[in-house]
Design a protein around this motif. Structure first.
Motif, PDB file in Angstrom:
ATOM      1  N   ALA A 120     -12.632  -6.730   2.769  1.00  0.00           N
ATOM      2  CA  ALA A 120     -13.319  -6.582   1.588  1.00  0.00           C
ATOM      3  C   ALA A 120     -12.926  -5.451   0.620  1.00  0.00           C
ATOM      4  O   ALA A 120     -12.943  -5.165  -0.654  1.00  0.00           O
ATOM      5  CB  ALA A 120     -15.343  -6.710   1.930  1.00  0.00           C
ATOM      6  N   GLN A 121     -12.539  -4.681   1.278  1.00  0.00           N
ATOM      7  CA  GLN A 121     -12.144  -3.246   1.648  1.00  0.00           C
ATOM      8  C   GLN A 121     -10.902  -3.530  -0.346  1.00  0.00           C
ATOM      9  O   GLN A 121     -10.497  -3.118  -0.331  1.00  0.00           O
ATOM     10  CB  GLN A 121     -12.266  -2.113   2.110  1.00  0.00           C
ATOM     11  CG  GLN A 121     -13.167  -1.593   2.010  1.00  0.00           C
ATOM     12  CD  GLN A 121     -13.323  -0.799   3.811  1.00  0.00           C
ATOM     13  OE1 GLN A 121     -12.739  -0.609   4.332  1.00  0.00           O
ATOM     14  NE2 GLN A 121     -13.720   0.652   3.104  1.00  0.00           N
ATOM     15  N   ALA A 122     -10.351  -3.984   0.996  1.00  0.00           N
ATOM     16  CA  ALA A 122      -8.760  -4.980   0.086  1.00  0.00           C
ATOM     17  C   ALA A 122      -9.202  -5.810  -0.705  1.00  0.00           C
ATOM     18  O   ALA A 122      -7.873  -4.986  -1.662  1.00  0.00           O
ATOM     19  CB  ALA A 122      -7.662  -5.627   1.157  1.00  0.00           C
ATOM     20  N   GLU A 123      -9.888  -6.361  -1.236  1.00  0.00           N
ATOM     21  CA  GLU A 123     -10.002  -7.475  -2.149  1.00  0.00           C
ATOM     22  C   GLU A 123     -10.299  -6.103  -3.662  1.00  0.00           C
ATOM     23  O   GLU A 123      -9.669  -6.601  -4.345  1.00  0.00           O
ATOM     24  CB  GLU A 123     -10.530  -8.355  -1.335  1.00  0.00           C
ATOM     25  CG  GLU A 123     -10.724  -9.470  -0.776  1.00  0.00           C
ATOM     26  CD  GLU A 123     -11.203 -10.778  -0.787  1.00  0.00           C
ATOM     27  OE1 GLU A 123     -11.269 -11.208  -0.641  1.00  0.00           O
ATOM     28  OE2 GLU A 123     -12.693  -9.703  -0.144  1.00  0.00           O
ATOM     29  N   ALA A 124     -11.018  -5.044  -2.596  1.00  0.00           N
ATOM     30  CA  ALA A 124     -11.535  -3.879  -3.896  1.00  0.00           C
ATOM     31  C   ALA A 124     -10.441  -3.448  -4.577  1.00  0.00           C
ATOM     32  O   ALA A 124     -10.475  -2.812  -5.803  1.00  0.00           O
ATOM     33  CB  ALA A 124     -12.858  -3.165  -2.789  1.00  0.00           C
ATOM     34  N   VAL A 125      -9.246  -3.310  -3.706  1.00  0.00           N
ATOM     35  CA  VAL A 125      -8.380  -2.871  -4.690  1.00  0.00           C
ATOM     36  C   VAL A 125      -7.505  -3.354  -5.372  1.00  0.00           C
ATOM     37  O   VAL A 125      -7.158  -2.989  -6.673  1.00  0.00           O
ATOM     38  CB  VAL A 125      -6.889  -2.439  -3.076  1.00  0.00           C
ATOM     39  CG1 VAL A 125      -5.621  -1.902  -3.798  1.00  0.00           C
ATOM     40  CG2 VAL A 125      -8.043  -1.430  -2.286  1.00  0.00           C
ATOM     41  N   ALA A 126      -7.375  -4.783  -4.811  1.00  0.00           N
ATOM     42  CA  ALA A 126      -6.722  -5.675  -6.430  1.00  0.00           C
ATOM     43  C   ALA A 126      -7.998  -5.550  -7.423  1.00  0.00           C
ATOM     44  O   ALA A 126      -7.422  -5.924  -8.521  1.00  0.00           O
ATOM     45  CB  ALA A 126      -6.545  -6.790  -5.743  1.00  0.00           C
ATOM     46  N   ASP A 127      -9.126  -5.218  -6.975  1.00  0.00           N
ATOM     47  CA  ASP A 127     -10.218  -5.299  -8.268  1.00  0.00           C
ATOM     48  C   ASP A 127     -10.097  -4.170  -9.218  1.00  0.00           C
ATOM     49  O   ASP A 127     -10.104  -4.300 -10.538  1.00  0.00           O
ATOM     50  CB  ASP A 127     -11.551  -5.743  -8.140  1.00  0.00           C
ATOM     51  CG  ASP A 127     -11.313  -7.271  -7.363  1.00  0.00           C
ATOM     52  OD1 ASP A 127     -11.123  -8.098  -7.545  1.00  0.00           O
ATOM     53  OD2 ASP A 127     -12.401  -7.650  -6.205  1.00  0.00           O
ATOM     54  N   LEU A 128      -9.665  -2.924  -8.387  1.00  0.00           N
ATOM     55  CA  LEU A 128      -9.701  -1.805  -9.024  1.00  0.00           C
ATOM     56  C   LEU A 128      -8.655  -1.864  -9.792  1.00  0.00           C
ATOM     57  O   LEU A 128      -8.580  -1.249 -11.677  1.00  0.00           O
ATOM     58  CB  LEU A 128      -9.685  -0.540  -8.097  1.00  0.00           C
ATOM     59  CG  LEU A 128      -9.889   0.609  -8.973  1.00  0.00           C
ATOM     60  CD1 LEU A 128     -10.728   0.739  -9.511  1.00  0.00           C
ATOM     61  CD2 LEU A 128      -9.822   1.467  -7.348  1.00  0.00           C
ATOM     62  N   GLY A 142     -17.691   0.685  -5.873  1.00  0.00           N
ATOM     63  CA  GLY A 142     -18.161   0.590  -4.573  1.00  0.00           C
ATOM     64  C   GLY A 142     -18.546  -0.100  -3.663  1.00  0.00           C
ATOM     65  O   GLY A 142     -18.495  -0.024  -2.187  1.00  0.00           O
ATOM     66  N   GLN A 143     -17.411  -1.502  -4.002  1.00  0.00           N
ATOM     67  CA  GLN A 143     -16.406  -2.357  -2.504  1.00  0.00           C
ATOM     68  C   GLN A 143     -15.290  -1.334  -1.696  1.00  0.00           C
ATOM     69  O   GLN A 143     -15.524  -0.752  -0.330  1.00  0.00           O
ATOM     70  CB  GLN A 143     -16.512  -3.600  -3.236  1.00  0.00           C
ATOM     71  CG  GLN A 143     -15.848  -4.492  -1.856  1.00  0.00           C
ATOM     72  CD  GLN A 143     -15.301  -5.755  -2.749  1.00  0.00           C
ATOM     73  OE1 GLN A 143     -15.717  -6.116  -4.354  1.00  0.00           O
ATOM     74  NE2 GLN A 143     -14.360  -6.617  -2.291  1.00  0.00           N
ATOM     75  N   LEU A 144     -14.678  -0.662  -2.507  1.00  0.00           N
ATOM     76  CA  LEU A 144     -14.072  -0.407  -1.797  1.00  0.00           C
ATOM     77  C   LEU A 144     -14.083   0.830  -0.961  1.00  0.00           C
ATOM     78  O   LEU A 144     -14.206   1.503   0.060  1.00  0.00           O
ATOM     79  CB  LEU A 144     -12.813   0.307  -3.042  1.00  0.00           C
ATOM     80  CG  LEU A 144     -11.314   0.970  -2.477  1.00  0.00           C
ATOM     81  CD1 LEU A 144     -10.826   0.626  -1.730  1.00  0.00           C
ATOM     82  CD2 LEU A 144     -10.706   1.894  -3.718  1.00  0.00           C
ATOM     83  N   ASP A 145     -15.660   2.139  -1.323  1.00  0.00           N
ATOM     84  CA  ASP A 145     -15.799   2.760  -0.364  1.00  0.00           C
ATOM     85  C   ASP A 145     -16.513   2.036   1.008  1.00  0.00           C
ATOM     86  O   ASP A 145     -17.145   3.036   1.820  1.00  0.00           O
ATOM     87  CB  ASP A 145     -17.453   3.073  -1.620  1.00  0.00           C
ATOM     88  CG  ASP A 145     -16.576   4.352  -2.211  1.00  0.00           C
ATOM     89  OD1 ASP A 145     -15.927   4.637  -2.184  1.00  0.00           O
ATOM     90  OD2 ASP A 145     -17.379   5.230  -3.455  1.00  0.00           O
ATOM     91  N   GLY A 146     -16.963   1.245   0.774  1.00  0.00           N
ATOM     92  CA  GLY A 146     -16.901   0.426   2.099  1.00  0.00           C
ATOM     93  C   GLY A 146     -18.857   0.018   1.878  1.00  0.00           C
ATOM     94  O   GLY A 146     -19.358  -0.518   2.892  1.00  0.00           O
ATOM     95  N   ARG A 147     -19.346  -0.052   0.432  1.00  0.00           N
ATOM     96  CA  ARG A 147     -20.913  -0.197   0.915  1.00  0.00           C
ATOM     97  C   ARG A 147     -20.981  -1.614   0.900  1.00  0.00           C
ATOM     98  O   ARG A 147     -22.344  -2.286   1.545  1.00  0.00           O
ATOM     99  CB  ARG A 147     -21.182  -0.029  -0.319  1.00  0.00           C
ATOM    100  CG  ARG A 147     -21.430   1.392  -0.851  1.00  0.00           C
ATOM    101  CD  ARG A 147     -22.346   2.388  -1.911  1.00  0.00           C
ATOM    102  NE  ARG A 147     -21.561   2.217  -3.235  1.00  0.00           N
ATOM    103  CZ  ARG A 147     -21.204   2.007  -4.450  1.00  0.00           C
ATOM    104  NH1 ARG A 147     -23.050   1.887  -4.834  1.00  0.00           N
ATOM    105  NH2 ARG A 147     -20.426   2.289  -5.085  1.00  0.00           N
TER     106      ARG A 147
END
Length: 433
Positions: A120-128, A142-147
């Motif tokens: 889920a954090q890896a996907e947040a990298v792409a979104d960012l 927020g997703q990259l932070d692990g919440r």
């Protein structure tokens, strides 16, 4: 992962600085071959990089020692001057030294596989990386932070707790365990069902922040939809004429309102037509109106309600156009605008911004951002609901359902069963990340 990879981490083309990233077991040897000797970890050093006696560049070099790097491997960055010839010379030298170009998303994939982040954090990298609005960036951070991952992990802990209560009664019937121990899992599952439902409900909000909120202009012919479309996007994108039926297809434009990404659609006027081209445009307009998050019902003075009224939903807005030409009698549920004088356009913009904030603003629960997550949460919810029913009938039947639910949640973060989705997730990444 025994090979070493490299990629340009900055946009290609002419620039002040070009950054090449490296990762893998041969990083230190590669740097030494290029002239990057005696580099202290995590400290920038200036080095003259050379290969086979030819100078590549005077560069700033940083070295990161495993596991304290983005990928969890030995890594490095070469900060070169941004000329294309310099980047090409450095790339040729790296390939000659046995370092291969990275695939899209390979750096982040290695970070995931080395435990530096979950899926889920890896996907947040792409979104960012793809974020174009403040709302998209905030959600991705927020997703990259692990919440989001912490929330999923909490769901799974509740499941495993309930499963332990069920299996304790089944596996140790002769031990001194409380009577009806399995049924004490009921309140835990009831709370979890509500949490999962709430999480699934946020999926639409999260996906709209990420992909864009869909607003569609609908109305009869010559209602002023195309003029309003041009005014809202601040450019002449749609053709405007006095001839009814000028717009024959759906015209989309991307814009940002109130910090949120919006896809605004102009559509053909809704009317019956014997012209097959116009009839197809009307069909597409109706389909787009059905799919919209918000419909702006565009009406001019004297317009009857017409067929457009059939597509209006609670919460949609009547936009009374051409207010400079006459009064409107559409009640108090709309806004009057004139694209000729500009009257009412600021108020309409503010109304849309308020609507976006109401529909998309964050809540205590981190929003689900991808369909993959929502499908797994739905799978988990169905299994928990089935297990909850079984718990009151035959507790031994609930165990399998709860295990299926736990596995579905674990697949979101990549804790189990990850190989079948790795290619799908990382194929969307840019090279160098």
């Amino acid at each position: 992962m025994t090979d070493t990879i490299f990629a340009l981490a900055t946009p290609p083309g002419r620039g002040a600085i070009a950054v090449i990233r490296l990762s893998g077991p041969a990083v230190e040897a590669t740097l030494a071959s290029l002239g990057g000797h005696r580099l202290k970890p995590r400290m920038a050093s200036v080095r003259n990089l050379t290969h086979q006696g030819a100078t590549i560049d005077q560069a700033l070099v940083l070295r990161f020692v495993a596991p304290h790097s983005y990928t969890g491997e030995d890594s490095a960055e070469l900060h070169l001057h941004g000329g294309r010839a310099v980047v090409e010379a450095a790339s040729r030298a790296l390939i000659a030294l046995g370092v291969r170009p990275a695939e899209p998303g390979e750096f982040t994939r290695r970070a995931f596989q080395n435990g530096r982040m979950d899926l889920a954090q890896a996907e947040a990298v792409a979104d960012l990386i793809d974020a174009e609005t403040t709302a998209q960036a905030k959600q991705a951070l927020g997703q990259l932070d692990g919440r989001l991952s912490e929330t999923y992990a909490g769901f799974r802990r509740d499941l495993l707790h309930a499963l332990a209560l069920v299996e304790a009664e089944i596996d140790f019937p002769d031990e001194e365990v409380p009577d009806n121990l399995a049924r004490t899992a009921g309140p835990v599952l009831d709370r979890l069902i509500e949490d999962l439902r709430r999480a699934i409900d946020t999926g639409r909000r999260g996906e709209r922040v990420r992909d864009g909120y869909r607003i569609v202009l609908i109305g009869e012919t010559n209602a002023g939809k195309s003029s309003l479309f041009n005014a809202l996007i601040a450019r002449e994108a749609a053709i405007v004429t006095p001839i009814a039926g000028t717009t024959r297809d759906v015209l989309d434009a991307e814009l940002v309102i109130g910090g949120y990404a919006v896809t605004l659609s102009d559509t053909a006027g809704l009317r019956e037509s014997d012209d097959p081209v116009e009839a197809e445009g009307v069909r597409r307009a109706r389909a787009r109106a059905e799919q919209a998050d918000l419909r702006l019902w565009v009406r001019a003075p004297g317009d009857p309600a017409g067929t457009a009224a059939d597509y209006v939903r609670p919460g949609d807005l009547i936009v009374a156009t051409k207010s400079d030409l006459g009064d409107h009698d559409f009640g108090d549920d709309g806004l009057s605008v004139s694209t000729t004088t500009g009257q009412g356009l600021a108020a309409l913009h503010d109304w849309i911004a308020s609507r976006l904030a109401r529909d998309l603003a964050g809540s205590d629960f981190p929003a689900v951002t991808r369909e993959r997550h929502r499908l797994r949460l739905s799978e988990a919810l169905a299994a928990v609901e089935t297990g909850r029913v079984a718990l009151d009938i035959a507790p031994e039947m609930a165990g399998d359902d709860l295990r299926r639910a736990a596995e579905a949640l674990a697949r979101v973060t990549g804790a189990i069963g990850v190989e079948d989705i790795l290619g799908q997730v990382f194929s969307t990444f840019c090279i160098g990340k």
